[in-house]
Design a protein around this motif. Structure first.
Motif: not given
Length: 135
Positions: A9-28
Motif C-alpha cells: 500500500e502507498l503508506n508503506a513507502f513513507y517510512i522514516p530514514r534509517q541510520p547509516v549504520e543500519k543501511v551498511y549493515e544490510l548492504i554487508e
C-alpha cells in the motif's frame, strides 16, 4: 529508508530514514549472501555461469564490492582481508598493456572483475533508441 519487501500500500513507502549504520549493515549482509551463492565465473566451467551469461556478476564482484563498502566505513582490517582474497585468488592480473583494456573488444580482460555488457549497434551513442522503436 530501508525497504526489503514489496510495499502493498502507498503508506508503506513513507517510512522514516534509517541510520547509516543500519543501511551498511544490510548492504554487508546482502553482499555476504551473494558471495556464497554466486558462481566463481562465467566461463562455462562447473559451478559457473555458461558463456551465454558472460558479464553476469560473480562471487568475485561481490567480494570486491564488499571490500569497497568496508573502505567507505573505514573498516580497514576487514577491507584489506576481503580485497586480499580477490588479489590472492590468481583469477585476475594486471593487463600487460594498460591502454588496451579500454578497447571495446578487450572488455573481458585479465583485470575485469565486473563488466557491464553493452550492445554495439554500430551507430551513434543514441543508437539504442532504434532498438525500442523510437528512432
Amino acid at each position: 529508508p530501508i525497504i526489503t519487501t514489496v510495499p502493498e500500500e502507498l503508506n508503506a513507502f513513507y517510512i522514516p530514514r534509517q541510520p547509516v549504520e543500519k543501511v551498511y549493515e544490510l548492504i554487508e549482509q546482502d553482499l555476504k549472501e551473494a558471495e556464497n551463492v554466486l558462481p566463481e565465473s562465467w566461463d562455462g566451467s562447473e559451478g559457473s555461469w555458461d558463456g551465454a551469461n558472460q558479464g553476469r556478476t560473480t562471487k568475485w564482484a561481490a567480494k570486491t564490492l564488499l571490500g569497497r563498502v568496508y573502505l567507505y566505513q573505514k573498516k580497514w582490517t576487514e577491507a584489506a582481508a576481503k580485497l586480499e582474497e580477490v588479489v590472492n585468488s590468481s583469477r585476475f592480473n594486471l593487463a600487460p598493456n594498460f591502454g588496451k583494456i579500454f578497447d571495446f573488444d578487450k572488455a573481458y580482460n585479465s583485470e575485469a572483475i565486473y563488466v557491464i555488457n553493452y550492445k554495439d549497434l554500430g551507430q551513434s551513442y543514441l543508437g539504442w533508441i532504434d532498438d525500442i522503436g523510437v528512432g
